[in-house]
Design a protein around this motif. Sequence first.
Motif, mmCIF file in Angstrom:
data_model
loop_
_atom_site.group_PDB
_atom_site.id
_atom_site.type_symbol
_atom_site.label_atom_id
_atom_site.label_comp_id
_atom_site.label_asym_id
_atom_site.label_seq_id
_atom_site.Cartn_x
_atom_site.Cartn_y
_atom_site.Cartn_z
ATOM 1 N N HIS A 324 -72.675 -58.009 -75.203
ATOM 2 C CA HIS A 324 -71.475 -57.427 -74.629
ATOM 3 C C HIS A 324 -70.473 -58.508 -74.260
ATOM 4 O O HIS A 324 -69.272 -58.330 -74.400
ATOM 5 C CB HIS A 324 -71.860 -56.580 -73.419
ATOM 6 N N PHE A 325 -71.002 -59.615 -73.780
ATOM 7 C CA PHE A 325 -70.099 -60.708 -73.459
ATOM 8 C C PHE A 325 -69.380 -61.186 -74.717
ATOM 9 O O PHE A 325 -68.175 -61.405 -74.734
ATOM 10 C CB PHE A 325 -70.879 -61.860 -72.824
ATOM 11 N N GLU A 326 -70.148 -61.303 -75.779
ATOM 12 C CA GLU A 326 -69.564 -61.767 -77.031
ATOM 13 C C GLU A 326 -68.536 -60.767 -77.531
ATOM 14 O O GLU A 326 -67.474 -61.155 -78.040
ATOM 15 C CB GLU A 326 -70.675 -61.951 -78.065
ATOM 16 N N ALA A 327 -68.839 -59.493 -77.392
ATOM 17 C CA ALA A 327 -67.876 -58.481 -77.819
ATOM 18 C C ALA A 327 -66.578 -58.636 -77.034
ATOM 19 O O ALA A 327 -65.488 -58.559 -77.594
ATOM 20 C CB ALA A 327 -68.454 -57.087 -77.615
ATOM 21 N N PHE A 328 -66.724 -58.892 -75.741
ATOM 22 C CA PHE A 328 -65.521 -59.102 -74.927
ATOM 23 C C PHE A 328 -64.735 -60.308 -75.427
ATOM 24 O O PHE A 328 -63.531 -60.254 -75.630
ATOM 25 C CB PHE A 328 -65.910 -59.296 -73.458
ATOM 26 N N VAL A 329 -65.458 -61.409 -75.626
ATOM 27 C CA VAL A 329 -64.785 -62.636 -76.049
ATOM 28 C C VAL A 329 -64.049 -62.407 -77.361
ATOM 29 O O VAL A 329 -62.860 -62.729 -77.495
ATOM 30 C CB VAL A 329 -65.824 -63.776 -76.193
ATOM 31 N N ALA A 330 -64.739 -61.817 -78.328
ATOM 32 C CA ALA A 330 -64.134 -61.618 -79.640
ATOM 33 C C ALA A 330 -62.940 -60.684 -79.538
ATOM 34 O O ALA A 330 -61.866 -60.960 -80.088
ATOM 35 C CB ALA A 330 -65.172 -61.044 -80.594
ATOM 36 N N HIS A 331 -63.126 -59.624 -78.797
ATOM 37 C CA HIS A 331 -62.050 -58.641 -78.681
ATOM 38 C C HIS A 331 -60.814 -59.255 -78.023
ATOM 39 O O HIS A 331 -59.684 -59.078 -78.482
ATOM 40 C CB HIS A 331 -62.542 -57.438 -77.871
ATOM 41 N N PHE A 332 -61.064 -60.000 -76.966
ATOM 42 C CA PHE A 332 -59.912 -60.603 -76.297
ATOM 43 C C PHE A 332 -59.236 -61.632 -77.190
ATOM 44 O O PHE A 332 -58.016 -61.735 -77.231
ATOM 45 C CB PHE A 332 -60.326 -61.252 -74.974
ATOM 46 N N MET A 333 -60.021 -62.404 -77.898
ATOM 47 C CA MET A 333 -59.438 -63.408 -78.793
ATOM 48 C C MET A 333 -58.520 -62.736 -79.808
ATOM 49 O O MET A 333 -57.408 -63.201 -80.070
ATOM 50 C CB MET A 333 -60.543 -64.143 -79.537
ATOM 51 N N ALA A 334 -59.003 -61.640 -80.377
ATOM 52 C CA ALA A 334 -58.199 -60.942 -81.374
ATOM 53 C C ALA A 334 -56.918 -60.422 -80.737
ATOM 54 O O ALA A 334 -55.824 -60.549 -81.303
ATOM 55 C CB ALA A 334 -59.000 -59.797 -81.974
ATOM 56 N N ALA A 335 -57.058 -59.846 -79.531
ATOM 57 C CA ALA A 335 -55.887 -59.302 -78.854
ATOM 58 C C ALA A 335 -54.894 -60.414 -78.549
ATOM 59 O O ALA A 335 -53.682 -60.254 -78.714
ATOM 60 C CB ALA A 335 -56.311 -58.583 -77.574
ATOM 61 N N TYR A 336 -55.417 -61.544 -78.110
ATOM 62 C CA TYR A 336 -54.563 -62.675 -77.767
ATOM 63 C C TYR A 336 -53.803 -63.165 -78.985
ATOM 64 O O TYR A 336 -52.615 -63.454 -78.945
ATOM 65 C CB TYR A 336 -55.423 -63.794 -77.182
ATOM 66 N N GLN A 337 -54.518 -63.241 -80.083
ATOM 67 C CA GLN A 337 -53.899 -63.718 -81.313
ATOM 68 C C GLN A 337 -52.807 -62.753 -81.761
ATOM 69 O O GLN A 337 -51.711 -63.167 -82.144
ATOM 70 C CB GLN A 337 -54.959 -63.842 -82.393
ATOM 71 N N LYS A 338 -53.120 -61.509 -81.665
ATOM 72 C CA LYS A 338 -52.156 -60.505 -82.082
ATOM 73 C C LYS A 338 -50.899 -60.620 -81.222
ATOM 74 O O LYS A 338 -49.775 -60.524 -81.706
ATOM 75 C CB LYS A 338 -52.773 -59.112 -81.937
ATOM 76 N N PHE A 339 -51.117 -60.858 -79.933
ATOM 77 C CA PHE A 339 -49.978 -60.943 -79.032
ATOM 78 C C PHE A 339 -49.140 -62.181 -79.324
ATOM 79 O O PHE A 339 -47.921 -62.110 -79.378
ATOM 80 C CB PHE A 339 -50.477 -60.958 -77.585
ATOM 81 N N THR A 340 -49.783 -63.302 -79.519
ATOM 82 C CA THR A 340 -49.018 -64.527 -79.735
ATOM 83 C C THR A 340 -48.320 -64.516 -81.094
ATOM 84 O O THR A 340 -47.226 -65.047 -81.229
ATOM 85 C CB THR A 340 -49.915 -65.769 -79.641
ATOM 86 N N GLU A 341 -48.933 -63.927 -82.088
ATOM 87 C CA GLU A 341 -48.342 -64.002 -83.422
ATOM 88 C C GLU A 341 -47.393 -62.839 -83.711
ATOM 89 O O GLU A 341 -46.339 -63.032 -84.307
ATOM 90 C CB GLU A 341 -49.454 -64.079 -84.478
ATOM 91 N N ASP A 342 -47.808 -61.645 -83.319
ATOM 92 C CA ASP A 342 -46.946 -60.489 -83.640
ATOM 93 C C ASP A 342 -46.234 -59.937 -82.415
ATOM 94 O O ASP A 342 -45.430 -59.023 -82.536
ATOM 95 C CB ASP A 342 -47.790 -59.341 -84.236
ATOM 96 N N ASN A 343 -46.592 -60.488 -81.248
ATOM 97 C CA ASN A 343 -46.034 -59.977 -79.995
ATOM 98 C C ASN A 343 -46.332 -58.482 -79.818
ATOM 99 O O ASN A 343 -45.459 -57.692 -79.475
ATOM 100 C CB ASN A 343 -44.528 -60.225 -79.960
#
Lengths: 354, 671
Positions: A324-343
């Motif tokens: 579950h921790f890993e799922a959180f990490v991966a999910h947040f990373m993806a969200a972060y990337q999406k935010f920084t690149e596509d806003n």
Amino acid sequence: MALWCDRYRPTSLNKLDYNKEQADYLKRMIKSNDFPHLLVYGAPGSGKRTRVQCILREIYGPGVDKTRIEHLTIETPSNKKLELNSIASNYHIEVNPSDIGIQDRLVVQDVMKNIAQSGGLVDKVPFKVIVISEAHKLSKDAQHSLRRTMEKYISTLRLIMVADTSSTILPPIKSRCLLLRVAAPSTDKISQILEFVAKKENFDISPSLIQKIAKESERNLRRALLMMETMYINQSKDIIKPSYVLYIQRMAKKMVENPSLEKVKDIREDFYELEQHLIPVDLIFKVLIHSLLQICDKHLRGKLIQLASHYEHQMRVGSKRVLHFEAFVAHFMAAYQKFTEDNMIDDDDDLLAM
Amino acid sequence: MRITTHVYFYSIVCSGKVKGIFSSIDVTSLHSSKKNSSRYQYKQKQFTFNLDMDSLFVEKYKPLASEKIIGQHGPKSNVKKLTHWLQNWESNLNKKPGFGKFAAEDGAGFRAALLSGPPGVGKTTSATLVCKELGYTYTELNASDTRSKKSLGEEVANLLSNRTFADVRSKGNSVLSSKHVLIMDEVDGMAGNEDRGGVAELIKLIQKTGMPIICICNDRSHPKMRSLVNYCFDLRFTRPRIEQIKAHMLSVCFKEGIKMSGDALNELIISSNQDIRQVLHYISLLATAKKGEKVDFKSQKVIKDVKLGPFDALKKLFVADCSKPLSFNDRSDLFFSDYSLMPLFVHENYPVVQPIGLSKSQSRQRLDLGVKTIQSIAFSNLIEKEIRSSNNWSLLPMQAAFSSVLPSVYMSGHLGGMIEFPKMLGKISSGNKKDRLIQDLKMHMSLRVNSSKTTINLDYIPVLREKIYKPLRVRGTEAIPEIVDIMNYYCIRKEDLDCMLEFLWPNEKNPVGTIDAKTKAALTRQCNASSSLLPYSTMPGKKTKKRKAATNEDEFGEEGEGEEEEEEEEEPVIQPKKKVKKAATKESPKANGTKNGPKEKKEKKEKDESEKPAKGAKGPAKGKKTEVNGKAPAPVTTNKGAKRAASPEKISPQGVKKERKISDMFKRMQR
């Protein structure tokens, strides 16, 4: 030569530094020679144990300080033998049923009943006291079997339960107890105590630094004292942050630097390391979220909290924390990337439904 | 057709277990206990009643000479070795068998041989044939006989005083039969109450036997066999190669007039795991098909029976093969190859997969897929929890879907690295070990510090570690009294200090590193000398070993064993001692770093020693223990019964809800 937090521990209800009004009540209660079961709860490091020890001393006199370790053997229905260590004086016994894990019900059923049946020893006080530490970790089963014991043996037995929070204690148990909330000391109070101890120990420390420690300790007096002592030992002029905090902060930094699947695996190893150091997961989440909140944009914060709470919940329901921790990490990373690149910020509605 | 099913059934029954009895019945019936032999005779009658033995291929094509056993032609084959060993058994009797690597090649000196290998490769056949060819008579005992310690003793005692008719005729009753072998078939089946003590008795027999013993087992690495292996000439049978079996099978097919293609035969052999007996059974089944008709084998169905290991299964799961796309069922079957291990494997290895259709630079898309994967895996864990906690095994296919099928669909591609064994299991167990360490430490300190494990771990350990090691680093030997004082206050020992060091972070410096060896040694000496004041028992057996290892590691193992023993003798009681201690600390005021510290300690120790005998007599803690013990079980059972009755109602609605939720989830995920 004890650590400061142990050396300057108050030994009687009169000497307590804060929550004095409560102490007075307690004293009067004990004077009347009888009191109900107690449930003492409050944040870690707020002085619950200290108060309990003071109460015991008030009841029985200095004899309660002569403690010894007793090994209790408990047999499960499947004939497995469990070992439990308890601390006992002639007047009281302290057990921590949560040490045994899911079989804690047996502790309540066997050990406590036995003690209850043997009755009190002192003429003056007709009952024995059982202190249950970490009562908030008691399983539901154990709490249920406690109900009857509490009523049946009230003539020979008093329970003092010590818990970090009262929210996990069942209402029927609460209703049978006198609830004592030990509020954590205020930051100012902590500063005062630190100052006092520093003076006694001839430790030259600036008031501003004391303020800083008091703030950093999150109203945990024990932690504050230990922090100050660490500084004293190392002769350092600034607060030394615990290693696990630094470790988790580094982890947070890793998460936002060019996210990738390899990073996820890397962080998995870090998580294993934290687990090896027995850092509780809620603490990991807390520190991690705090450091991530500082790093990430304010628009993303809501998302971060949503994800964290979702996965922490999942972790508590599930059995393998790392997943579950890993799922959180991966999910947040993806969200972060999406935010920084596509806003853009996803709204994962399905997360809530899950 | 009915006959064929009979044949098949019968072949299964008598292939492994009963067959041996027929060949040995002449001997067995002479001496073995009446009950057993009569049972076999009965069976024999029943079977011979309506069936011809020869109709069974396994019997019909059983090799009649040892050279004809498949895969045992070579000069170094097991059969040759066995023959050699048996031939020279008598003459080698006085030789000493070597051990392990030093064992004699030809097994000289071993009184018993152990044939091990997978089923159906001809172990029993080899044993019996070799005996026959060398003119030995043999008795076979297998899993259908009880082989407990007692019965084995009786049986063999009978056997030893037993003579064949030939012996009686030629030599009168003076000498025992020299040409007799005991074959213990299926020794790894010696288990359960029936055969209790069987293996131990067998070993005893082997040690003093006057006749060769041949033991046969499938799995020589089985823990039950471990002790036996040392006393036996080790002969390992491996599966014959496919071609070897095929050649023989073709000849069988030819003789029986079965037309079967080579490929089909190959598949048959692979699917039966190179088990000759199994192949023959299959062929005998086929032989009942209409004569002359070409037999077509549904190849896929056969192949499915091959069990894949988790590594292979994982590879198959993730590596996309365009020509043969896996269906949902295929994937979930791969999960079921080992349902407890596969989820872990998937979790460990999904990040190394390079999904198909994505180039290396598209790391973002890959991460997105990875997120979906780990989400699904995390969700499967919830299902797993439900399965394990409420025994709801009907949810297992659901777990398969989320833990293996979905991840493999998301991430199908090629593997970008080695498949690794899941680390999670190891990490969990070492985490548990750490937890035990803390628990111990907590117990040791519990008279002084009454906090949860977390507090001790996070708050106390770092400070305490520094408080102890920093003075040592700075002031060296001088600081020792002070440190011993701290340790005494918290009732901790040298071992607890070592335990604290286990909780160092990788980026932290080892606080012991810069302390010179002299100081270390002095500290250890001091610790050992003054640690007589412990309120808890130091478990002798296990811990001393560890302790010795630890001291050796740290290069200050000068301390004699005498001191350690002394420590073990102590009783876990502190009461009177502590008074002494307190008095002592009061006498010496705060600044304890002065040099008269150690002297005081010594005096104290002497005092303690004089007190010792008195304390030994008291021994109060133990009395308490038994008291608790005696009363324990009674109240538990009644309460449990009540709870059980109540629980199903509670669980079932939840379970249903969960199931519905999961199926909803599943639909959504599929979309």
